[in-house]
Scaffold this active site. Structure first.
Site, PDB file in Angstrom:
ATOM      1  N   ASP A  84      13.188   4.683   2.094  1.00  0.00           N
ATOM      2  CA  ASP A  84      13.051   5.816   1.187  1.00  0.00           C
ATOM      3  C   ASP A  84      12.682   6.980   2.110  1.00  0.00           C
ATOM      4  O   ASP A  84      11.826   6.828   2.995  1.00  0.00           O
ATOM      5  CB  ASP A  84      11.914   5.543   0.199  1.00  0.00           C
ATOM      6  CG  ASP A  84      11.771   6.656  -0.836  1.00  0.00           C
ATOM      7  OD1 ASP A  84      11.928   6.374  -2.022  1.00  0.00           O
ATOM      8  OD2 ASP A  84      11.461   7.806  -0.437  1.00  0.00           O
ATOM      9  N   ASP A 123      14.578  13.431  -0.694  1.00  0.00           N
ATOM     10  CA  ASP A 123      13.212  13.999  -0.669  1.00  0.00           C
ATOM     11  C   ASP A 123      12.888  14.760   0.615  1.00  0.00           C
ATOM     12  O   ASP A 123      12.275  15.825   0.565  1.00  0.00           O
ATOM     13  CB  ASP A 123      12.166  12.892  -0.887  1.00  0.00           C
ATOM     14  CG  ASP A 123      12.172  12.385  -2.315  1.00  0.00           C
ATOM     15  OD1 ASP A 123      12.794  13.019  -3.176  1.00  0.00           O
ATOM     16  OD2 ASP A 123      11.547  11.331  -2.565  1.00  0.00           O
ATOM     17  N   THR A 155      18.123   6.914  -2.310  1.00  0.00           N
ATOM     18  CA  THR A 155      18.678   6.506  -3.608  1.00  0.00           C
ATOM     19  C   THR A 155      20.170   6.189  -3.533  1.00  0.00           C
ATOM     20  O   THR A 155      20.652   5.258  -4.175  1.00  0.00           O
ATOM     21  CB  THR A 155      18.468   7.660  -4.631  1.00  0.00           C
ATOM     22  OG1 THR A 155      17.070   7.851  -4.772  1.00  0.00           O
ATOM     23  CG2 THR A 155      19.081   7.370  -5.967  1.00  0.00           C
TER      24      THR A 155
HETATM   25  N1  ASP Z   1      12.953   8.937  -2.926  1.00  0.00           N
HETATM   26  C1  ASP Z   1      14.351   9.012  -2.582  1.00  0.00           C
HETATM   27  C2  ASP Z   1      14.454   9.344  -1.106  1.00  0.00           C
HETATM   28  O1  ASP Z   1      14.302  10.472  -0.730  1.00  0.00           O
HETATM   29  C3  ASP Z   1      15.023  10.031  -3.417  1.00  0.00           C
HETATM   30  C4  ASP Z   1      16.495  10.199  -3.130  1.00  0.00           C
HETATM   31  O2  ASP Z   1      17.099   9.581  -2.308  1.00  0.00           O
HETATM   32  O3  ASP Z   1      17.103  11.030  -3.797  1.00  0.00           O
HETATM   33  O4  ASP Z   1      14.684   8.468  -0.324  1.00  0.00           O
END
Ligand code: ASP
Length: 357
Positions: free
Chosen positions: A72, A105, A28
């Site tokens: 991601d 994550d 993110t």
């Molecule tokens: N889904 C994202 C990831 O882990 C969530 C984040 O970055 O906070 O890449």
């Protein structure tokens, strides 16, 4: 696809205090709104100064390296962990410290895996990320990145790094990487380390918790391990778990080990079918590693009868290890050791400060 790399030298006339390699993996943090429309798209690191102008005020040289395809972190995998360890290994002499920008994550898994892969680490490797993209006004990305860089560059009076282990920095707390866990999917305070104190907290000043930080060890040579064994599984206990579920896991072909997520202080059902399935698996040289479903406290096999049977069957106590540190520890141990008994011994003792004795 090639790695993209950009260098940022300090604009300050003062002498520089080191060099940091920042490795961007995705998540993110690296998202911005495209000029047209309201869509979040991956951030182009050529514009890092535009997005985080504070970086140019830092007193050290920074090199940004972006993985060919930012991901991601739900798509993170052991091959990328090894790639990250190799990048750190091949740049170890050129840089004083390393910061990894990573999705939240699976950040705790990556931090744990790197702690095992980088044996004798003597420089900081700090992972950070953000709950809101860097292109959003209220984003936590700026503070997390700037402070992670400052922690990475920090030196003590002898000129040695204050931090020389794999850590996660998030929302004012520096945590030991293999003790960390993502606990929140929306709050900015996303990580915690229930069984080990924070290594540092960043307020107006950065306060270091020195007794808990791994000491800098002069003269040791970094060893980069380049393989992980994924013949491992999680098995989470729940009241009503059926023999079919437990047997299906234990009968996975070529399985080397199972992280058994137990209740409380390491307890599980005493049903005969369960205990005999576990004993059979151990006789077949499958290592069973007992890790609690509770975030705090530790496994104390033998404290209750419901864990004594596990101990008698030869289940290995995970003490206060996190599931993230446990599964990656198994991947590491099985990759470097084939003998069942040696694996049991390695899993039962701390290798990188991931569990208490
Ligand atoms: N889904 C994202 C990831 O882990 C969530 C984040 O970055 O906070 O890449």
């Amino acid at each position: 696809m090639p790695y993209s790399k950009i260098h940022i030298n300090p604009i300050s006339p003062e002498p520089t205090s080191g060099s940091v390699l920042v490795i961007y993996t995705g998540g993110t943090l690296g998202m911005v709104y495209e000029t047209k429309g309201r869509q979040l798209v991956p951030f182009n690191f050529d514009q890092i100064i535009e997005r985080v102008p504070e970086i140019s005020r830092l007193d050290f040289a920074i090199t940004f390296l972006s993985l060919p395809e930012p991901i991601d972190s739900s798509n993170m995998n052991p091959a990328i962990w090894i790639e990250l360890a190799e990048i750190i290994g091949s740049n170890y002499d050129q840089f004083d410290s390393f910061v990894i920008l990573h999705g939240t994550d699976t950040m705790a898994y990556t931090a744990s895996a790197l702690s095992y892969l980088l044996e004798n680490l003597n420089k900081p490797v700090i992972l950070t990320g953000a709950q809101l993209p860097i292109g959003v006004a209220r984003s936590d990305a700026r503070e997390n990145v700037i402070t992670a860089l400052e922690l990475a560059a920090a030196r003590n009076e002898q000129g040695n790094p204050i931090i020389s282990e794999v850590c996660i920095y998030f929302n004012s707390n520096l945590l030991r990487g293999n003790r960390s866990k993502k606990k929140e999917s929306s709050d900015f305070n996303a990580f915690h380390s229930e069984n080990y104190p924070a290594l540092a907290t960043a307020g107006v000043r950065i306060e270091y918790n020195l007794p808990y930080i791994k000491p800098f060890l002069p003269g040791v040579e970094l060893v980069v391990h380049k393989s992980l064994n994924t013949q491992v599984a999680f098995l989470k206990m729940f009241p009503g778990i059926s023999p079919e579920v437990v047997q299906a896991v234990m009968n996975i072909p070529d399985l080397r080990g199972v992280v058994l997520e137990t209740f409380g202080a390491g307890n599980a059902t005493t049903d005969i079918w369960f205990l005999s399935t576990i004993s059979r698996a151990i006789k077949n040289q499958i290592v069973i590693f007992n890790v609690s479903q509770c975030d705090g406290g530790r496994v104390a096999q033998g404290h209750y009868q419901t864990s004594k049977y596990l101990q008698q069957a030869g289940v290995v106590s995970g003490s206060d290890i996190t599931p993230e540190a446990a599964i990656t520890k198994m991947m590491y141990v099985f990759a470097i050791e084939s003998d069942y008994q040696n694996c049991v011994e390695m899993l039962g003792k701390p290798l990188r400060g991931e569990m208490s004795i």
